[in-house]
Design an enzyme around this catalytic site. Structure first.
Site, short mmCIF file in Angstrom:
data_model
loop_
_atom_site.label_atom_id
_atom_site.label_comp_id
_atom_site.label_asym_id
_atom_site.label_seq_id
_atom_site.Cartn_x
_atom_site.Cartn_y
_atom_site.Cartn_z
N CYS A 2 0.83 -1.20 0.00
CA CYS A 2 0.00 0.00 0.00
C CYS A 2 0.87 1.25 0.00
CB CYS A 2 -0.89 0.02 1.23
SG CYS A 2 -1.83 -1.48 1.45
N ARG A 28 4.10 0.81 -6.48
CA ARG A 28 4.15 -0.19 -5.40
C ARG A 28 3.11 -1.28 -5.61
NH1 ARG A 28 6.72 1.86 -0.66
NH2 ARG A 28 5.45 0.53 0.66
N TRP A 72 -3.65 -2.38 -1.57
CA TRP A 72 -3.40 -3.69 -2.17
C TRP A 72 -4.12 -4.66 -1.22
CZ3 TRP A 72 -0.76 -8.39 -1.33
CH2 TRP A 72 -0.41 -9.09 -2.47
N ASN A 98 -1.36 0.38 6.54
CA ASN A 98 -0.61 -0.60 5.76
C ASN A 98 -0.20 -1.72 6.71
OD1 ASN A 98 0.86 -1.94 3.85
ND2 ASN A 98 2.41 -0.36 3.58
N GLY A 99 -0.64 -2.94 6.44
CA GLY A 99 -0.29 -4.05 7.33
C GLY A 99 -1.50 -4.94 7.55
N GLU A 466 16.76 -15.81 -13.48
CA GLU A 466 16.33 -14.41 -13.46
C GLU A 466 15.61 -14.03 -14.76
OE1 GLU A 466 15.79 -12.16 -11.52
OE2 GLU A 466 15.87 -10.28 -12.62
N LYS A 470 11.72 -12.71 -15.09
CA LYS A 470 11.30 -11.47 -15.75
C LYS A 470 10.21 -11.78 -16.78
CE LYS A 470 12.62 -9.28 -13.42
NZ LYS A 470 13.55 -9.10 -12.35
N GLU A 473 6.82 -12.83 -14.98
CA GLU A 473 6.10 -11.87 -14.15
C GLU A 473 5.49 -10.70 -14.90
OE1 GLU A 473 9.99 -9.71 -12.17
OE2 GLU A 473 8.08 -9.45 -11.17
N HIS A 489 16.79 -34.87 -16.63
CA HIS A 489 16.24 -35.46 -15.41
C HIS A 489 14.75 -35.13 -15.27
CE1 HIS A 489 20.22 -36.68 -14.25
NE2 HIS A 489 20.65 -35.45 -14.44
N LYS A 583 5.43 -3.78 -5.66
CA LYS A 583 6.85 -3.51 -5.71
C LYS A 583 7.55 -3.95 -4.43
CE LYS A 583 10.71 -1.87 -7.29
NZ LYS A 583 11.40 -2.85 -8.15
C1 F6R Z 1 11.08 -9.54 -9.43
C2 F6R Z 1 11.16 -8.75 -8.22
C3 F6R Z 1 11.02 -9.42 -6.91
C4 F6R Z 1 11.91 -8.74 -5.86
C5 F6R Z 1 11.64 -9.35 -4.48
C6 F6R Z 1 12.59 -8.82 -3.43
O1 F6R Z 1 11.35 -8.78 -10.57
O2 F6R Z 1 11.31 -7.54 -8.29
O3 F6R Z 1 11.27 -10.78 -7.01
O4 F6R Z 1 13.24 -8.92 -6.23
O5 F6R Z 1 10.32 -9.08 -4.11
O6 F6R Z 1 12.50 -7.44 -3.33
P1 F6R Z 1 13.63 -6.58 -2.62
O7 F6R Z 1 14.86 -6.64 -3.46
O8 F6R Z 1 13.04 -5.20 -2.53
O9 F6R Z 1 13.86 -7.21 -1.28
#
Ligand code: F6R
Length: 588
Positions: A2, A28, A72, A98-99, A466, A470, A473, A489, A583
């Site tokens: 949030c 976010r 959120w 928030n929480g 990674e 990307k 997501e 495997h 985010k």
């Molecule tokens: C994927 C992504 C997430 C963050 C994860 C950790 O693109 O952004 O997987 O890497 O939520 O976030 P931080 O680095 O803020 O702890």
């Protein structure tokens, strides 16, 4: 998760200021939003579900006391009534939160017996009625403090009292920042949103409470009531860094910023790397921990430390580390990696490690964040504000730091700087027009794929994970990153005619074995996309990458980020705001 923004001061366009602040926090992740302003006789609230981008608050009264929230959903579905702010029965107290209020049911039952009327399904509304109940017999700030102490769980909230134009903000868990202006003051969940107004901030610690009015800010410990002096810090980020500029999306801007981020890290961080390497050397057991993309940086780090410094540094996923840390001692070192510094799963593990007396070193992008504050040693990633939900430049920044650190551990920091500089050069070529259009063409070709597989070995294994993350997501195509050796495997069974298979083939000891993996997939009909320093006949599509020794995975991941971005555009989605994701993941 949030977003929170509050304003109190002489300006009369409070609602507009708050809306602009909320728009800065859009990244976010949210599903609904709301703004409240104090008018002479009541608090006026506007709430909506969906995007805030086109919203306006022209229909709200002028006010110099306003706050707002992007939600959120956790408790209660996505609806206008469940959006924040929530009001008490009298309409003079409002709250944004928030929480998760864990004991809301018990509190609600008590409040119902006192005839409080609830209109939403949220836990947040319970908090505002609890404050109302206490405020009947004590000062407003005391009522907020009392309510906060009745609440279980991690909760950051701001209460607005129309009767005295004062916010009371309190935090445990989720971030809250006070911004100090000239005759005006601000509150936000993210310091970057304050940049247009002030650089002077105080990051609230857990259990701190701030009384914020136009005249000033007073702070207390919410548990003991003892007065605290604000610790003002000056923000160094610029306003331009939090704007999209000429780019259509933050993600594309952030991808293109990466060579600059790495060049700065190589130029400015030798001393820090040498210092942290010394701390790692002194530890008996060092462990890297992170979540999501940051976890993949940790895995890459474990290969870099082994390969460059012949040092075993373990790694773990933030949400799992808490279950396997019984062996930690006061000699252990945790290297916690995080862009936001607010990821709850990571913070939980770090706190548990601290209880075991382990030392905490943080590689974190947000100065003043929770991780930054609880760490014994900090190294700032220096990627600048990252607003795209999918982490790009913070990941590349982490890899650049880890490369330097591994070289520093081996007493060869200058060579580490050279290797990162090679990655800068190679990344610039990937980001040049010919390669970008080549990747765009590839995205158009494979945009209808249902599955994509990415293979790598050694250092390119975390890069494969990674790139797959990307792709899945933001483009919503199912993508899996695999250690190439694992193909036979099990996963090979999934490869069919035309399945896009990305093979990462750096110029290192993994080349031959990795190529064999690409051939295995080709033999099952896979459409082979080779990302490598040289072409090969097995490739159906070739993306060239100039070698940068151990840092070659950096330009490789950048090619993967571009592919994920253009796949998303080709499929008509918003790369900055992927569905169901936020985010900064501040809940467990
Ligand atoms: C994927 C992504 C997430 C963050 C994860 C950790 O693109 O952004 O997987 O890497 O939520 O976030 P931080 O680095 O803020 O702890």
């Amino acid at each position: 998760m949030c977003g929170i923004f509050g304003y109190v001061g002489p300006r009369t366009d409070g609602a507009t200021i708050v809306l602009a602040g909320l728009k800065q926090l859009e990244y976010r992740g949210y599903d609904s939003w709301g703004v409240a302003v104090a008018s002479p006789d009541k608090i006026v609230v506007k709430k909506k579900t969906g995007k805030i981008g086109e919203a306006n608050v022209k229909d709200m009264p002028h006010s110099s006391f306003a706050f707002g929230h992007t939600r959120w959903a956790t408790h209660g579905g996505v609806s206008e009534v469940n959006a924040h702010p929530h009001l008490d029965c009298t309409g003079t107290i409002a709250i944004i939160h928030n929480g998760i209020l864990e004991n809301y049911e018990v509190l609600k039952q008590k409040l119902l017996t006192k005839n409080h009327r609830f209109v939403s399904q949220t836990d947040t509304e319970v908090a505002v009625h609890l404050i109302e109940e206490y405020a009947k017999r004590m000062l407003f700030s005391k009522a907020v403090q009392q309510a906060f102490n009745d609440m279980e769980g991690l909760n950051a909230f701001i209460a607005m009292n129309r009767n005295n134009n004062q916010f009371v903000a309190v935090r445990s868990g989720s971030p809250l920042v006070v911004g100090f202006g000239n005759g005006e003051n601000f509150l936000a969940s993210d310091a970057a949103a304050l940049l247009p107004y002030t650089r002077q901030v105080h990051f609230l610690e857990d259990d701190e409470m701030a009384l914020v009015s136009a005249a000033g800010v007073m702070m207390f410990n919410a548990r003991t009531g003892v007065r605290i002096k604000p610790q003002k810090q000056t923000l160094t980020w610029s306003v331009a860094e939090v704007e999209k500029g000429s780019y259509p999306f933050f993600m594309l801007k952030e991808i293109h910023e990466q060579p600059g981020v790495m060049a700065d890290i190589a130029a400015d961080n030798a001393e820090h790397a040498v210092k942290l390497a010394g701390i790692i050397r002194q530890s008996h057991g060092a462990y890297m921990v992170g979540c999501g993309t940051a976890a993949y940086a940790c895995l890459a780090g474990s290969y870099l430390f082994s390969k460059i410094a012949r040092r075993h540094v373990n790694w773990a996923i933030g949400s799992e580390f808490g279950y396997q840390l019984d062996f930690l001692t006061d000699k252990s070192l945790i290297l916690a990696l995080s862009q936001s510094g607010e990821t709850m799963d990571l913070l939980d593990s770090v706190r548990k490690s601290k209880e075991k007396k382990a030392k905490i070193a943080a590689l974190v992008n947000v100065l003043g964040s929770s991780l930054w504050r609880i760490a014994d040693y900090t190294l700032v990633i220096g990627a600048g504000p990252e607003k795209g939900v999918a982490s790009t430049k913070a990941f590349i920044g982490k890899l650049a730091h880890l490369t330097l650190l591994a070289y520093a551990l081996d007493g060869r920091i200058r060579e580490g700087q050279k290797v990162v500089t090679m990655a800068v050069k190679s990344a610039k070529t990937v980001l040049g027009e010919p390669t970008v259009s080549h990747i765009q063409k590839l995205a158009k070709k494979i945009k209808k794929a249902r599955h994509v597989y990415v293979i790598g070995r050694g250092l390119s294994y975390p890069a494969a994970l990674e790139i797959a993350l990307k792709i899945k997501e933001i483009s919503y195509i199912h993508a899996e990153g695999l250690a190439a050796g694992e193909l036979k495997h099990g996963p090979l069974a999934l490869v069919e005619k035309g399945t896009p298979c990305i093979a990462l083939l750096p110029d290192d000891e993994t080349y031959g074995a990795n190529l064999a993996g690409a051939m295995e997939m080709k033999a099952r009909g896979g459409y082979i996309i080779g990302i490598s320093h040289k072409p090969h006949e097995v490739f159906d599509y070739y993306v060239p990458i100039a070698d940068a020794r151990e840092a070659t995975i950096i330009p490789m991941v950048i090619a993967g980020q571009l592919l994920a971005y253009y796949l998303t555009i080709a499929r008509g989605f918003d790369p900055d705001k992927p569905r169901n994701l936020a985010k900064s993941v501040t809940v467990k």
